[in-house]
Design an enzyme around this catalytic site. Structure first.
Site, mmCIF file in Angstrom:
data_model
loop_
_atom_site.group_PDB
_atom_site.id
_atom_site.type_symbol
_atom_site.label_atom_id
_atom_site.label_comp_id
_atom_site.label_asym_id
_atom_site.label_seq_id
_atom_site.Cartn_x
_atom_site.Cartn_y
_atom_site.Cartn_z
ATOM 1 N N GLY A 39 0.811 -1.206 0.000
ATOM 2 C CA GLY A 39 0.000 0.000 0.000
ATOM 3 C C GLY A 39 0.849 1.262 0.000
ATOM 4 N N VAL A 40 0.193 2.407 -0.089
ATOM 5 C CA VAL A 40 0.922 3.670 -0.175
ATOM 6 C C VAL A 40 1.623 4.004 1.139
ATOM 7 C CG1 VAL A 40 -1.107 5.065 0.439
ATOM 8 C CG2 VAL A 40 0.751 6.096 -0.876
ATOM 9 N N ASP A 41 1.022 3.661 2.282
ATOM 10 C CA ASP A 41 1.612 4.042 3.565
ATOM 11 C C ASP A 41 2.959 3.371 3.797
ATOM 12 O OD1 ASP A 41 -0.600 5.659 4.209
ATOM 13 O OD2 ASP A 41 -1.713 3.935 4.968
ATOM 14 N N SER A 42 3.005 2.050 3.686
ATOM 15 C CA SER A 42 4.267 1.351 3.929
ATOM 16 C C SER A 42 5.291 1.663 2.838
ATOM 17 C CB SER A 42 4.040 -0.154 4.028
ATOM 18 O OG SER A 42 3.470 -0.669 2.839
ATOM 19 N N LEU A 98 5.170 -10.101 3.971
ATOM 20 C CA LEU A 98 4.663 -11.418 4.339
ATOM 21 C C LEU A 98 3.482 -11.751 3.437
ATOM 22 C CD1 LEU A 98 4.640 -11.237 8.257
ATOM 23 C CD2 LEU A 98 6.471 -12.049 6.753
ATOM 24 N N CYS A 109 -3.754 -10.322 14.031
ATOM 25 C CA CYS A 109 -2.699 -10.349 13.023
ATOM 26 C C CYS A 109 -1.484 -9.560 13.510
ATOM 27 C CB CYS A 109 -3.230 -9.775 11.717
ATOM 28 S SG CYS A 109 -2.036 -9.797 10.359
ATOM 29 N N CYS A 157 -8.910 -7.666 5.484
ATOM 30 C CA CYS A 157 -8.140 -7.877 4.266
ATOM 31 C C CYS A 157 -8.443 -9.192 3.572
ATOM 32 C CB CYS A 157 -6.645 -7.767 4.562
ATOM 33 S SG CYS A 157 -5.982 -9.064 5.633
#
Length: 374
Positions: free
Chosen positions: A28-31, A50, A118, A214
């Site tokens: 995603g954009v954040d990570s 992962l 998670c 997710c």
């Protein structure tokens, strides 16, 4: 915009030359922006993804993470930034510790939060091990929370942007984990994060945010539970508070505490809500709104990051709930005023201002009507 980000955002000192940062990259954009910030800080940066699941619907679904296209996006970002990127298959661990637990909780008549499970297990525990095996000085993630150095060590605080804050889902982060974790986005608004991604030409700059759970395509959690536990669709009685049968339901997995719609009971004098689920009788218990009010909740499997016993704190009992005043006495969290929508299986997270003091899982509740009757 990115020029204003300094090495100190990773809290490893003013100069990160010779340091190594592992970034958890979900695609995603954040990570991806966290990886970019780490790479431009001067530290050696390694991206780790992962692979948690990979069913056909998830691969095509916008807003999922850790599968299919998301892994390809993470790799494309790593290539763009010129950093190493590793993918580790954790599908079986994720199924055993998160997906199976999710299904079993619904069969027990509870409302699970798989995102917390998670983070507690597969993500943080396994990512910690991998990061340390890679010789990293810290593990950085794209979560919207802040790590603040306190008198007694690092503290977990809400993100500055309340609309993005994810602290509720990270209450189980231990002090040891917090010492190693870094959250560079905690002080940023989301538009700034996207602007950085656009400046760097990252393929994920306009990618939609993750939505819902997710591993649940289209938000249809009931179909996921049915697939794992076919018996979940067993019907049963809808009972009032006195045990009188008012109708039949189509499976406990379709109901949660506080729900009003979908009961399909006609001829009622007042609206009825799901008060609790009784898996032993395969029954949905309903009652008036007043029956949803609780005065206390018992917490189990707690994780504390600060002193909480006997103090007035602010408690959040659902991810979207407003914090309310409460006091923890032993295992029991006692609310200053009656609280609604408190469901076993959810988490109660305690705050002092913006600081997260920890929390626990709601095991049972004390209803106001039950206490009045006693």
């Amino acid at each position: 915009m990115i020029e204003n980000i300094t090495a100190t955002d990773f809290q490893l000192g003013p100069n990160l030359t010779g340091k190594r940062i592992v970034v958890a990259m979900s695609g995603g954009v954040d990570s991806s922006v966290v990886a970019a910030l780490a790479a431009q800080s001067g530290a050696e940066t390694i991206g780790v993804t992962l692979q948690l699941y990979d069913h056909g619907s998830a691969v095509k679904r916008a807003g999922s993470c850790c599968a299919g296209q998301d892994i390809r996006d993470a790799r494309a970002v790593a290539d763009r930034l010129g950093i190493m990127h590793y993918v580790f298959d954790h599908e079986s661990q994720f199924r055993n510790s998160v997906i199976d637990h999710f299904a079993d909780e619904y069969l027990r008549g509870r409302t699970p939060i798989p995102c917390v499970r998670c983070n507690m297990g597969v993500k943080f525990t396994d990512l910690f091990r991998l990061a340390k095996e890679l010789g990293a000085d810290c593990l950085a993630t794209g979560h919207y929370v802040r790590r603040v150095e306190g008198v007694d060590g690092p503290e977990l605080h809400r993100a500055l942007d309340p609309a993005r804050d994810q602290s509720y889902f990270l209450f189980a982060t231990t002090s040891e984990q917090l010492d190693y974790l870094r959250f560079p986005l905690g002080a940023m608004p989301k538009p700034q994060v996207r602007e950085i991604a656009q400046q760097l030409g990252l393929v994920v700059a306009n990618k939609p945010d993750s939505q819902d759970i997710c591993f649940v395509p289209e938000g249809d959690y009931a179909s996921v539970v049915r697939k794992i536990r076919p018996e979940a669709d067993s019907d049963g009685p809808i009972l009032d508070l006195h045990g009188q049968e008012l109708g039949r339901h189509r499976g406990l997995i379709h109901y949660t505490v506080g729900q009003r719609r979908g009961l399909e009971i006609g001829g009622l004098a007042e609206p009825l809500y799901v008060v609790r689920l009784d898996p032993e009788r395969q029954a949905v218990i309903v009652g008036p709104k007043r029956a949803l009010a609780v005065s206390a909740a018992r917490l189990v499997e707690p994780n504390w990051l600060g002193k909480v016993q006997g103090r007035k704190v602010m408690a959040k009992v659902r991810s979207l709930a407003k914090p309310v005043t409460a006091t923890l006495e032993g295992e029991w969290l006692r609310f200053e005023a009656e609280e609604y929508g408190v469901a076993p299986g959810q988490a109660a997270v305690l705050y002092e201002g913006d600081r997260v003091l920890g929390g626990g899982w709601i095991e049972e509740t004390l209803g106001v009507m039950t206490a009045e009757a006693a």
